[in-house]
Design a protein around this motif. Structure first.
Motif, PDB file in Angstrom:
ATOM      1  N   TYR A   1       0.910  -1.277   0.001  1.00 36.30           N
ATOM      2  CA  TYR A   1       0.052   0.046  -0.042  1.00 36.30           C
ATOM      3  C   TYR A   1       0.938   1.392  -0.137  1.00 36.30           C
ATOM      4  CZ  TYR A   1      -4.007  -3.253   1.301  1.00 36.30           C
ATOM      5  OH  TYR A   1      -4.906  -3.899   1.439  1.00 36.30           O
ATOM      6  N   PRO A   2       0.491   2.265  -0.413  1.00 34.83           N
ATOM      7  CA  PRO A   2       1.158   3.488  -0.473  1.00 34.83           C
ATOM      8  C   PRO A   2       1.577   4.157   0.930  1.00 34.83           C
ATOM      9  CG  PRO A   2      -0.731   3.832  -1.802  1.00 34.83           C
ATOM     10  CD  PRO A   2      -0.811   2.727  -1.262  1.00 34.83           C
ATOM     11  N   GLY A   3       3.033   4.381   0.916  1.00 35.84           N
ATOM     12  CA  GLY A   3       3.337   5.005   2.223  1.00 35.84           C
ATOM     13  C   GLY A   3       3.780   3.644   3.142  1.00 35.84           C
ATOM     14  N   MET A   4       3.765   2.381   2.830  1.00 40.38           N
ATOM     15  CA  MET A   4       4.283   1.412   3.639  1.00 40.38           C
ATOM     16  C   MET A   4       5.554   0.697   3.519  1.00 40.38           C
ATOM     17  SD  MET A   4       1.796   1.118   5.737  1.00 40.38           S
ATOM     18  CE  MET A   4       0.973   2.864   5.853  1.00 40.38           C
ATOM     19  N   ALA A   5       6.346   1.286   2.464  1.00 42.51           N
ATOM     20  CA  ALA A   5       7.680   0.578   2.465  1.00 42.51           C
ATOM     21  C   ALA A   5       8.519   0.641   3.554  1.00 42.51           C
ATOM     22  CB  ALA A   5       8.323   1.396   1.282  1.00 42.51           C
ATOM     23  N   ARG A   6       8.602   1.806   4.334  1.00 43.29           N
ATOM     24  CA  ARG A   6       9.569   1.800   5.501  1.00 43.29           C
ATOM     25  C   ARG A   6       8.941   0.960   6.528  1.00 43.29           C
ATOM     26  NH1 ARG A   6      10.070   7.311   6.943  1.00 43.29           N
ATOM     27  NH2 ARG A   6      12.304   7.074   5.800  1.00 43.29           N
ATOM     28  N   GLU A   7       7.521   0.678   6.724  1.00 46.07           N
ATOM     29  CA  GLU A   7       6.907  -0.221   7.739  1.00 46.07           C
ATOM     30  C   GLU A   7       7.346  -1.681   7.181  1.00 46.07           C
ATOM     31  OE1 GLU A   7       5.097  -1.505  11.263  1.00 46.07           O
ATOM     32  OE2 GLU A   7       5.957   0.119  10.615  1.00 46.07           O
ATOM     33  N   TYR A   8       7.275  -1.774   6.001  1.00 47.00           N
ATOM     34  CA  TYR A   8       7.740  -3.200   5.387  1.00 47.00           C
ATOM     35  C   TYR A   8       8.817  -3.650   5.894  1.00 47.00           C
ATOM     36  CZ  TYR A   8       7.493  -7.134   2.459  1.00 47.00           C
ATOM     37  OH  TYR A   8       7.579  -8.553   1.787  1.00 47.00           O
TER      38      TYR A   8
END
Length: 103
Positions: A10-17
Motif C-alpha cells: 500500500y502507498p506509504g508502507m515501504a518503511r514499515e514493510y
C-alpha cells in the motif's frame, strides 16, 4: 530450485514493510527453513510499490505446506494492513516465470 513472485504494498508502507522484516520473528525464520526455503530476498520497485521476491526452495510441495502453519497465518495477519491481501490475509502473490539464469 528458485521461486520468484511479486506482491504489492500500500502507498506509504515501504518503511514499515522493511521495519517488520528487519525484526522477522525467529519462529518465522525456523518455519521457512523447515519448509525448504533459504537465500530469500525481496526487492521493491518504488515507482509501482511492487515487491519482487526470490527464494531457493527444496521442493514446491514442501514449500506450499508452510502456508498452513500457525506461524505463517499469524505473519499474514500481521502484514495485512500494509499490503494487498486475499480474504484469508495471505498476500496477493503472482508467480513469475524464469526466463533467464546465469550461474
Amino acid at each position: 530450485m528458485q521461486k520468484a513472485f511479486k506482491m504489492k504494498l500500500y502507498p506509504g508502507m515501504a518503511r514499515e514493510y522493511r521495519r517488520r522484516h528487519d525484526w522477522l520473528w525467529p519462529e518465522m525464520v525456523e518455519m521457512i527453513h523447515a519448509h525448504g526455503g533459504r537465500d530469500y530476498s525481496i526487492f521493491l520497485d518504488e515507482e509501482t510499490l511492487t515487491l519482487f521476491a526470490v527464494i531457493e526452495i527444496e521442493d514446491e510441495a514442501l514449500w506450499a505446506e508452510g502456508a498452513d502453519t500457525e506461524i505463517n497465518r499469524r505473519w499474514w495477519n500481521y502484514m495485512a494492513d500494509i499490503m494487498d491481501t486475499n480474504p484469508d490475509n495471505s498476500p496477493v502473490s503472482v508467480d513469475l516465470p524464469l526466463l533467464f539464469h546465469l550461474d
